[in-house]
Design a protein around this motif. Structure first.
Motif, PDB file in Angstrom:
ATOM      1  N   HIS A 251      35.618  39.962  53.436  1.00 26.40           N
ATOM      2  CA  HIS A 251      36.065  39.633  52.079  1.00 26.40           C
ATOM      3  C   HIS A 251      37.591  39.684  52.009  1.00 26.40           C
ATOM      4  N   ASN A 252      38.148  38.837  51.171  1.00 29.81           N
ATOM      5  CA  ASN A 252      39.600  38.756  51.083  1.00 29.81           C
ATOM      6  C   ASN A 252      40.270  40.094  50.742  1.00 29.81           C
ATOM      7  N   PHE A 253      39.636  40.872  49.881  1.00 26.72           N
ATOM      8  CA  PHE A 253      40.173  42.191  49.488  1.00 26.72           C
ATOM      9  C   PHE A 253      40.315  43.069  50.742  1.00 26.72           C
TER      10      PHE A 253
ATOM     11  N   MET B 250      40.305  42.129  53.839  1.00 28.92           N
ATOM     12  CA  MET B 250      41.131  41.532  54.881  1.00 28.92           C
ATOM     13  C   MET B 250      42.617  41.764  54.626  1.00 28.92           C
ATOM     14  N   SER B 251      43.011  41.651  53.337  1.00 32.59           N
ATOM     15  CA  SER B 251      44.451  41.417  53.129  1.00 32.59           C
ATOM     16  C   SER B 251      45.103  42.150  51.975  1.00 32.59           C
ATOM     17  N   SER B 252      44.366  42.967  51.238  1.00 34.04           N
ATOM     18  CA  SER B 252      45.008  43.571  50.053  1.00 34.04           C
ATOM     19  C   SER B 252      45.065  45.103  50.081  1.00 34.04           C
TER      20      SER B 252
ATOM     21  N   VAL C 146      40.784  49.883  43.433  1.00 36.84           N
ATOM     22  CA  VAL C 146      39.597  49.328  42.786  1.00 36.84           C
ATOM     23  C   VAL C 146      39.917  47.910  42.308  1.00 36.84           C
ATOM     24  N   GLY C 147      39.068  46.967  42.677  1.00 39.12           N
ATOM     25  CA  GLY C 147      39.299  45.584  42.273  1.00 39.12           C
ATOM     26  C   GLY C 147      38.048  44.751  42.438  1.00 39.12           C
ATOM     27  N   GLY C 148      38.180  43.467  42.166  1.00 35.28           N
ATOM     28  CA  GLY C 148      37.050  42.552  42.309  1.00 35.28           C
ATOM     29  C   GLY C 148      36.351  42.286  40.993  1.00 35.28           C
ATOM     30  N   ALA C 149      36.448  43.251  40.078  1.00 39.09           N
ATOM     31  CA  ALA C 149      35.883  43.100  38.732  1.00 39.09           C
ATOM     32  C   ALA C 149      36.620  44.098  37.848  1.00 39.09           C
TER      33      ALA C 149
ATOM     34  N   PHE D 112      43.857  43.196  41.172  1.00 44.74           N
ATOM     35  CA  PHE D 112      43.270  41.988  40.589  1.00 44.74           C
ATOM     36  C   PHE D 112      43.700  40.837  41.486  1.00 44.74           C
ATOM     37  N   GLY D 113      42.760  40.445  42.346  1.00 41.05           N
ATOM     38  CA  GLY D 113      43.118  39.439  43.347  1.00 41.05           C
ATOM     39  C   GLY D 113      42.106  38.327  43.394  1.00 41.05           C
ATOM     40  N   MET D 114      42.393  37.359  44.228  1.00 45.47           N
ATOM     41  CA  MET D 114      41.458  36.240  44.410  1.00 45.47           C
ATOM     42  C   MET D 114      41.710  35.635  45.787  1.00 45.47           C
ATOM     43  N   ALA D 115      40.624  35.178  46.410  1.00 46.48           N
ATOM     44  CA  ALA D 115      40.754  34.640  47.762  1.00 46.48           C
ATOM     45  C   ALA D 115      41.636  33.393  47.779  1.00 46.48           C
ATOM     46  N   GLU D 116      41.782  32.746  46.623  1.00 42.45           N
ATOM     47  CA  GLU D 116      42.659  31.565  46.535  1.00 42.45           C
ATOM     48  C   GLU D 116      44.129  31.946  46.687  1.00 42.45           C
ATOM     49  N   GLY D 117      44.438  33.233  46.514  1.00 37.38           N
ATOM     50  CA  GLY D 117      45.832  33.641  46.674  1.00 37.38           C
ATOM     51  C   GLY D 117      46.192  34.828  45.807  1.00 37.38           C
TER      52      GLY D 117
ATOM     53  N   VAL E 244      46.455  42.106  31.932  1.00 35.13           N
ATOM     54  CA  VAL E 244      45.193  42.747  31.570  1.00 35.13           C
ATOM     55  C   VAL E 244      44.147  41.628  31.563  1.00 35.13           C
ATOM     56  N   VAL E 245      43.083  41.824  32.353  1.00 34.71           N
ATOM     57  CA  VAL E 245      42.025  40.811  32.403  1.00 34.71           C
ATOM     58  C   VAL E 245      41.124  41.009  31.185  1.00 34.71           C
ATOM     59  N   GLU E 246      40.982  39.950  30.398  1.00 34.38           N
ATOM     60  CA  GLU E 246      40.234  40.064  29.133  1.00 34.38           C
ATOM     61  C   GLU E 246      38.905  39.317  29.160  1.00 34.38           C
TER      62      GLU E 246
ATOM     63  N   ASP F  32      32.316  29.277  34.785  1.00 37.16           N
ATOM     64  CA  ASP F  32      30.866  29.503  34.768  1.00 37.16           C
ATOM     65  C   ASP F  32      30.453  30.303  35.992  1.00 37.16           C
ATOM     66  N   GLN F  33      30.887  31.522  35.983  1.00 39.55           N
ATOM     67  CA  GLN F  33      30.643  32.391  37.122  1.00 39.55           C
ATOM     68  C   GLN F  33      30.149  33.717  36.574  1.00 39.55           C
ATOM     69  N   ILE F  34      29.289  34.370  37.318  1.00 44.53           N
ATOM     70  CA  ILE F  34      28.874  35.715  36.944  1.00 44.53           C
ATOM     71  C   ILE F  34      29.532  36.659  37.938  1.00 44.53           C
TER      72      ILE F  34
HETATM   73  C1  J2J Z   1      38.912  41.813  36.712  1.00 42.15           C
HETATM   74  N1  J2J Z   1      38.499  40.746  37.443  1.00 42.15           N
HETATM   75  C2  J2J Z   1      38.842  40.718  38.737  1.00 42.15           C
HETATM   76  C3  J2J Z   1      39.986  42.858  38.545  1.00 42.15           C
HETATM   77  C4  J2J Z   1      39.168  40.229  40.837  1.00 42.15           C
HETATM   78  C5  J2J Z   1      41.789  41.759  46.037  1.00 42.15           C
HETATM   79  C6  J2J Z   1      40.955  42.181  45.036  1.00 42.15           C
HETATM   80  C7  J2J Z   1      39.917  41.378  44.585  1.00 42.15           C
HETATM   81  C8  J2J Z   1      39.693  40.124  45.161  1.00 42.15           C
HETATM   82  C9  J2J Z   1      38.568  39.296  44.665  1.00 42.15           C
HETATM   83  C10 J2J Z   1      40.535  39.690  46.185  1.00 42.15           C
HETATM   84  C11 J2J Z   1      39.586  41.748  39.353  1.00 42.15           C
HETATM   85  N2  J2J Z   1      39.632  42.836  37.244  1.00 42.15           N
HETATM   86  N3  J2J Z   1      40.685  43.886  39.040  1.00 42.15           N
HETATM   87  O1  J2J Z   1      40.387  38.509  46.781  1.00 42.15           O
HETATM   88  O2  J2J Z   1      42.394  40.077  47.617  1.00 42.15           O
HETATM   89  C12 J2J Z   1      37.814  38.564  39.511  1.00 42.15           C
HETATM   90  C13 J2J Z   1      38.617  37.446  38.846  1.00 42.15           C
HETATM   91  C14 J2J Z   1      39.143  36.669  40.033  1.00 42.15           C
HETATM   92  C15 J2J Z   1      37.976  36.753  40.983  1.00 42.15           C
HETATM   93  C16 J2J Z   1      38.343  36.539  42.434  1.00 42.15           C
HETATM   94  C17 J2J Z   1      41.588  40.510  46.628  1.00 42.15           C
HETATM   95  N4  J2J Z   1      39.774  41.407  40.642  1.00 42.15           N
HETATM   96  N5  J2J Z   1      38.597  39.802  39.705  1.00 42.15           N
HETATM   97  O3  J2J Z   1      37.744  39.749  43.883  1.00 42.15           O
HETATM   98  O4  J2J Z   1      37.919  35.678  45.360  1.00 42.15           O
HETATM   99  O5  J2J Z   1      37.707  36.667  38.099  1.00 42.15           O
HETATM  100  O6  J2J Z   1      38.558  38.007  45.111  1.00 42.15           O
HETATM  101  O7  J2J Z   1      39.494  35.351  39.724  1.00 42.15           O
HETATM  102  O8  J2J Z   1      36.108  37.465  45.321  1.00 42.15           O
HETATM  103  O9  J2J Z   1      37.458  38.071  40.792  1.00 42.15           O
HETATM  104  O10 J2J Z   1      37.256  36.852  43.256  1.00 42.15           O
HETATM  105  P1  J2J Z   1      37.413  36.938  44.840  1.00 42.15           P
END
Ligand code: J2J
Length: 529
Positions: free
Chosen positions: A224-226, A228-230, A297-300, A322-327, A416-418, A423-425
Motif C-alpha cells: 500500500h502507498n502509505f 511504501m512511502s509515507s 494514523v491515516g487512510g480514513a 492524509f495521503g493518496m496513492a495518486e500523490g 481538515v477532511v470533511e 462514489d467510493q466507500i
Molecule cells: C480522511 N481520509 C483520508 C485521512 C486518506 C498515506 C496515508 C493514506 C494513504 C491512502 C496514502 C485520510 N483522513 N487521514 O496513500 O501515502 C482517504 C481520502 C483519499 C484516499 C486515498 C498515503 N487519508 N484518506 O489512504 O490511495 O479519501 O491512500 O483521497 O488508499 O483515502 O486513498 P489511498
C-alpha cells in the motif's frame, strides 16, 4: 507522464534529483551493508544481502524473459520476498503492479490483462487462501510463487549473474503502477516515476524524523502507498533504519513485536488504532511500548475521541496522515501543538504542492469553507495509466487532480477532511468503488437494479450497504446469497457488502429516471429510502 517544462522546473528546484529506487537501496548497501534492513519472524536480511539477492533475482527474471518496462503483478504478504522482488524489478526497470493480498481472481485477472503483465508473483497459502489458484486467471503471464510453488515456478529458484543485466531505468521512467482506491467500474492504475516518488519519500522521512536508529513496523499491507512511502519502508531505507514485518495487524501479533524489536514508528488505519488502544488499555500486564515514538494514523478520518487517547494510552506522539496513492500527502508535524495534531489531517509535504479548494463550479472558496480538494505538485500524477477518457474527468485541463475529497483549509494552512464527493466507500481505510461492486451485482439473475453506498459505522467509519431492487417475479437475494455470489465471482472480501436492503423501487428525484450516481447520493442523504 509529465509535461517537459514542469519536469524541468522540478529538476531545477532540486526536488527531482535524478536517482532511482534501486540506487536508493544500493547506497545503503554501500554505506551500511552489514546493517539489518528487514526482520521477518526469525529471518533477517542485511542491506548488503538484500541488494545482492535483488540483483541476482533481477538477472534470473531477465533470463526468464522479463524485460525493462514489462509489467509484473506482485501480490505478496508482509515478507522479505516482497523486497527481493520489487528491488529486482526496479533494478531491471520492469514495472511492478502492486496488488493487495486480499485481491482475488476478479482483481488479479483484470490487473494482468489490463497491464499485459508478463509475470505474476504471488505466494503459496496465505490466511487460508491458496494464491496459486489465481494462476487460472494469469493467461500467458508466467506464475512465480514465493514458498511452495506447486506446479509453478519457484521464486527461490530464480537466480542469475547480474553482470548479464542491461542498464537500469532512467529516473524519469515509470517505476511502478499503484492502485487507485477508485470510484469507477474498474480500478485505475497510478503511474509513479522514480524521481517523483523518491522526492516524496525523502521529504517524508525528514518530516517523520527517521534516522538510522529508526525501527519501523509494517502492520498494514506492505504494497500500500502509505506503507511504501509515507515515509514507509522506502523512507526507512533512505534513512538506513530497520524494518520489522508483522504478518497480521492484530494487537496480539503487533504489541509483542514492538516490545521485542524496540519499534519507534508504525502506521495504521483508524480502526486499528482503536483496536490497539483498547487492547493496551484493557491489558493487565501492560506491554512495554516505551520505544514507540510515533503512531501514524491515516487512510480514513480519525475521530477526535480516538485521537485523544493515543498519547495517554500508548505514550507516543500521534501523527495524522492524509495521503493518496495518486500523490499528495499531508502530515501533522511532530512538533505541532495538540490542537493541530488532534483535529486536523495535516498539511502538504512540499511548498510546491498546489492546493485548490473549490465549489461545485470550480470556483475557489475561502479558508474555513468546505470545498472540493484539487491538487498539483512535484509528486502528484497528471493522469492515470492508459485511461484517456477518465482522465478528462479526474484532472482539470491544467493538470490538477480532482481528489474527490471534501476538505476545509484552516487559516494556518492545515487541512481538515470533511467528507467525500466521489462514489467510493472508505471502509476503515479500505477503498471500495461503488460502481465496481454494482456491476458485479447487476449480473445476478434476481437483481433488477442496485446502488451500493457507504453507511456510517462507529468502528470502521463506514460499512457497505447494497440497496437492491429485485427483478419482477424474483425474490431479492439475501445477504448470505450475495456474499456467496460475489465471492464466487472472485471479488476481494473487503468489497463484499455488509448489508443488503431491498427496495420496491429506487427513489426518483426530479423528473423521470435518475442516474445511479444521483441514486447513491439520495440514498446516502436519506438511508431510509
Ligand atoms: C480522511 N481520509 C483520508 C485521512 C486518506 C498515506 C496515508 C493514506 C494513504 C491512502 C496514502 C485520510 N483522513 N487521514 O496513500 O501515502 C482517504 C481520502 C483519499 C484516499 C486515498 C498515503 N487519508 N484518506 O489512504 O490511495 O479519501 O491512500 O483521497 O488508499 O483515502 O486513498 P489511498
Amino acid at each position: 507522464m509529465w509535461p517537459d517544462d514542469v519536469a524541468d522546473r522540478y529538476r531545477a528546484s532540486g526536488h527531482w534529483t535524478g536517482a532511482t529506487l534501486f540506487a536508493l537501496l544500493e547506497a545503503r548497501a554501500a554505506d551500511a551493508g552489514d546493517r539489518v534492513a528487514v526482520i521477518d519472524g526469525d529471518r533477517e536480511i542485511t542491506y548488503g544481502s538484500l541488494t545482492t539477492r535483488a540483483s541476482r533475482l533481477a538477472a534470473g527474471l531477465y533470463t526468464l524473459g522479463v524485460r525493462p518496462a514489462d509489467r509484473v503483478v506482485v501480490q505478496l504478504p508482509n515478507t522479505i520476498a516482497f523486497y527481493e522482488v520489487i528491488f529486482a524489478l526496479f533494478r531491471l526497470g520492469a514495472v511492478p503492479v502492486f496488488a493487495l493480498p486480499a485481491h482475488r481472481s476478479s482483481e488479479i485477472g483484470y490487473f494482468i490483462e489490463h497491464t499485459s503483465a508478463v509475470a505474476f508473483v504471488t505466494t503459496d497459502v496465505h490466511e487460508g487462501f491458496d494464491h496459486r489458484t489465481l494462476a487460472d486467471v494469469a493467461g500467458d503471464a508466467e506464475v512465480i510463487v514465493a514458498g511452495d510453488p506447486g506446479t509453478h515456478l519457484a521464486l527461490d529458484a530464480l537466480d542469475g549473474d547480474p553482470a548479464a543485466l542491461p542498464d537500469g531505468p532512467a529516473p524519469g521512467d515509470l517505476a511502478f503502477l499503484q492502485l487507485s482506491g477508485g470510484s469507477t467500474g474498474l480500478p485505475k492504475l497510478i503511474p509513479r516515476t522514480h524521481d517523483d516518488y523518491l522526492y516524496s519519500v525523502r521529504e517524508s522521512a525528514g518530516i517523520c524524523g527517521l534516522t538510522a536508529a529508526s525501527v519501523y513496523l509494517v502492520a498494514l499491507p506492505i504494497g500500500h502507498n502509505f506503507t511504501m512511502s509515507s515515509p514507509g519502508i522506502l523512507g526507512v531505507i533512505h534513512a538506513g533504519g530497520r524494518i520489522v514485518l508483522a504478518p497480521r495487524p492484530d494487537p496480539a501479533t503487533v504489541l509483542p513485536l514492538i516490545e521485542k524489536h524496540g519499534v519507534t514508528i508504525t502506521a495504521v488505519v483508524p480502526p486499528l488504532a482503536h483496536l490497539w488502544l483498547d487492547a493496551v488499555a484493557g491489558s493487565a500486564a501492560k506491554p512495554d511500548l516505551s520505544s514507540l515514538e510515533v503512531l501514524q494514523v491515516g487512510g480514513a478520518k480519525l475521530s477526535d475521541t480516538v485521537a485523544e487517547r493515543v498519547r495517554p494510552i500508548l505514550g507516543c506522539r500521534l501523527q495524522q496522515v492524509f495521503g493518496m496513492a495518486e500523490g499528495l500527502v499531508n502530515y501533522t508535524r511532530l512538533d505541532d501543538p495538540d490542537d493541530v495534531v488532534l483535529h486536523t489531517q495535516g498539511r502538504p509535504i512540499s511548498p510546491d504542492d498546489e492546493i485548490l479548494i473549490v465549489d461545485d463550479e470550480d470556483r475557489p472558496v475561502s479558508d474555513d469553507t468546505v470545498g472540493h480538494l484539487l491538487t498539483r505538485g512535484p509528486y502528484t500524477i497528471r493522469g492515470y495509466w492508459n485511461a484517456e477518457e477518465h482522465n478528462k474527468l479526474a484532472f482539470t485541463a491544467d493538470g490538477f487532480y480532482r481528489t474527490g475529497d471534501l476538505v476545509r483549509r484552516r487559516p494556518d494552512g492545515y487541512l481538515v477532511v470533511e467528507g467525500r464527493a466521489k462514489d467510493q466507500i472508505n471502509r476503515g481505510g479500505e477503498k471500495i468503488a461503488a460502481e465496481e461492486v454494482e456491476n458485479h451485482l447487476l449480473t445476478h439473475p434476481a437483481v433488477h437494479d442496485v446502488a451500493v453506498v457507504g453507511v456510517p459505522d462507529p468502528y470502521l467509519g463506514e460499512r457497505t450497504c447494497a440497496y437492491v431492487v429485485a427483478r419482477a417475479g424474483a425474490t431479492a437475494p439475501k445477504l448470505s446469497e450475495i456474499r456467496a455470489y460475489l465471492q464466487g465471482r472472485g471479488l476481494a472480501a473487503f468489497k463484499i457488502p455488509d448489508r443488503v436492503r431491498v427496495l420496491d423501487a429506487f427513489p426518483v428525484t426530479g423528473v423521470g429516471k435518475v442516474s445511479r450516481r444521483e441514486l447513491r447520493a439520495a440514498l446516502r442523504a436519506n438511508p431510509k429510502g
